[in-house]
Design a protein around this motif. Structure first.
Motif, short mmCIF file in Angstrom:
data_model
loop_
_atom_site.label_atom_id
_atom_site.label_comp_id
_atom_site.label_asym_id
_atom_site.label_seq_id
_atom_site.Cartn_x
_atom_site.Cartn_y
_atom_site.Cartn_z
N THR A 69 12.18 1.14 2.76
CA THR A 69 10.89 0.90 2.11
C THR A 69 9.78 1.69 2.79
N THR A 70 9.87 1.88 4.10
CA THR A 70 8.83 2.65 4.78
C THR A 70 8.78 4.09 4.26
N GLY A 74 5.61 5.28 2.26
CA GLY A 74 4.87 6.38 2.87
C GLY A 74 4.68 7.54 1.91
N ALA A 135 7.30 -3.92 5.31
CA ALA A 135 7.21 -2.47 5.48
C ALA A 135 6.02 -1.90 4.71
N VAL A 139 3.12 0.21 6.79
CA VAL A 139 2.83 1.64 6.59
C VAL A 139 1.39 1.83 6.11
N SER A 143 -1.33 3.78 8.46
CA SER A 143 -1.83 5.04 7.90
C SER A 143 -3.34 5.05 7.80
N ALA A 373 0.94 9.19 6.20
CA ALA A 373 1.80 8.07 5.81
C ALA A 373 3.27 8.43 5.98
N TYR A 376 4.12 7.96 9.75
CA TYR A 376 4.30 6.56 10.12
C TYR A 376 5.54 5.96 9.43
N GLY A 377 5.76 6.34 8.19
CA GLY A 377 6.90 5.81 7.46
C GLY A 377 8.22 6.30 8.01
N SER A 378 8.32 7.58 8.32
CA SER A 378 9.58 8.13 8.81
C SER A 378 9.92 7.59 10.19
N SER A 380 8.91 4.73 11.42
CA SER A 380 9.26 3.32 11.25
C SER A 380 10.67 3.18 10.68
#
Length: 455
Positions: A69-70, A74, A135, A139, A143, A373, A376-378, A380
């Motif tokens: 989901t992250t 993101g 998640a 994110v 972000s 984003a 931070y998403g990757s 996470s």
């Protein structure tokens, strides 16, 4: 063009105390539920009769859902912005689903089957739903840091403030847990479920109150939206993969999360099974850790940050965790009171590592806002998947290998929990320190807060 200049200048100004506070409380619901997730999920599931391997499957299902989901969230946030919409939707999903993670098996009651497989499937489903919402909230909130302000010091202060309120959230959880564990004594499986149901409901209520404060006090960042309007192109994933600093920051962040999450998940097992402490210690020992982390996080907000200071403070935290790991590995149950001393050291180490580790991401992003984003998403994503696999491995090993006493003293033995809590975080901390010392950060603009937080 004049408007763009004004916006750029305002975004580069340091933030006031109220802006920092409103942002800092925005992750409280996630933090309080995350503390409950990592501290008590495995304990809860094994207490109600699930085998350790099945309990680990439930946690892994949530971690996998969170990780994917992250990436999805993101990418969409980088394309369309709307941080607060994602934050609100994720928070709603967390609030609705979290009580089912620690509640009774509702599908078991509907179907009329209480088999281990059915319970594992049910808890895994609700764990996945909870982590999808978690998640999305995480994110979007992380972000926002780089779009609220362009001031590097203010970005680190925001990260530090968020970490401070993470400590507040954890302390709130452990205060509630301490009361519940002392008032509602354990007996049957129903009693255990009632204990954790009260903890879950109270956690949700506390977190939702702070989510409301965040949405009322924080404005939707306009910087990302204006960047799209004036024709800035969204940054490609390959841009980040080509940067050495991205891979270094990613490795350090993942190792830091492994340190905190693995230690948090195994701590309750360690104090009860290895040190033979009372049930209330499941709340008291983590509370000491987070009180110390909270104090250190507040103090860190007053520092003017540079890349060298980030590296120095992260290294200090890593070395403290190595010392703590050695203490955990060799601490006999006859000296259990020393666990509170180790908790102080762990709390300081966690704060130093988390504040500096998260702040490294802001240094990495810099002014490349149209890809923040994804960063931070990757990161996470990697954190959630690896933490889930690590805990799955430890729990599976614990369920299949009997504990072996390697010491003639009956109050001491090398259990899987002792190895996992003592060695895994210490090794991760050591590797994190080595990677951190090899980094080269761009120097930020050294500007303090408008209002000192400790004034």
């Amino acid at each position: 063009m004049a408007k763009e200049t004004v916006d750029d200048e305002s975004c580069g100004q340091p933030l006031g105390r109220c802006s920092v506070f409103y942002y800092g409380v925005g992750h409280m619901l996630n933090d309080v539920t995350s503390a409950c997730w990592f501290t008590y999920l495995l304990v809860f599931l094994t207490d109600i009769g699930l085998p350790p391997r099945d309990a680990a499957i439930v946690m892994l299902s949530g971690q996998i859902a969170d990780g994917f989901t992250t990436i999805f969230a993101g990418e969409l946030i980088d394309r369309y912005g709307r941080f607060k919409v994602w934050h609100a939707a994720g928070s709603l999903l967390v609030a609705v689903s979290f009580s089912s993670v620690f509640g009774g098996c509702l599908p078991c009651k509907i179907i009329g089957s209480n088999s281990s497989s059915m319970r594992t499937i049910s808890y895994s489903l609700f764990a996945a739903i909870f982590n999808v919402g978690w998640a999305a909230t995480q994110v979007s909130h992380m972000s926002m840091v780089n779009c609220i302000t362009l001031n590097s010091t203010s970005r680190v202060v925001l990260a530090s403030c968020r970490n401070a309120f993470t400590m507040v959230a954890n302390l709130s959880l452990y205060a509630v847990a301490f009361v519940v564990f002392n008032i509602n004594t354990r007996g049957s499986i129903i009693d255990v479920e009632n204990q954790y149901r009260w903890i879950a409901f109270t956690s949700i209520f506390i977190g939702c109150c702070f989510v409301a404060v965040f949405h009322l006090g924080t404005e939707e960042p306009r910087l990302k939206l204006e960047a799209h309007e004036i024709g800035h192109v969204r940054i490609s994933w390959t841009y980040w993969f080509s940067k050495l600093l991205y891979h270094q920051v990613a490795l350090v962040y993942v190792l830091t999360r492994l340190v905190t999450n693995v230690s948090q998940a195994l701590l309750a097992f360690y104090v009860i099974n290895d040190l033979q402490m009372t049930q209330s210690s499941k709340a008291l020992v983590p509370a000491v850790i987070y009180i110390c982390s909270f104090v250190v996080s507040i103090l860190l907000q007053e520092i003017t940050w540079t890349g060298e200071r980030l590296k120095a403070l992260y290294s200090a935290g890593g070395l403290l965790w190595i010392i703590s790991g050695a203490g955990i590995l060799f601490l006999p149950s006859g000296m259990k009171v020393l666990m509170y001393v180790l908790s102080i050291v762990i709390g300081v180490a966690n704060a130093l590592m988390m504040v500096s580790g998260v702040s490294m991401q802001s240094f990495l992003v810099g002014e490349d806002l149209n890809g923040c984003a994804f960063v931070y998403g990757s990161l996470s994503f990697m954190d959630k998947i690896l933490c889930g696999l690590a805990l799955m491995a430890l729990e599976s090993y614990q369920s299949s290998i009997p504990e072996v006493c390697n010491c003639p003293h009956p109050s001491f033995h090398f259990s899987v929990t002792r190895y996992g809590l003592g060695l895994v975080p210490a090794i991760c901390a050591l590797i994190g320190v080595v990677v951190t010392l090899s980094m080269k950060f761009p120097e930020p603009t050294l500007t303090p807060l408008i209002d000192p937080l400790l004034a």
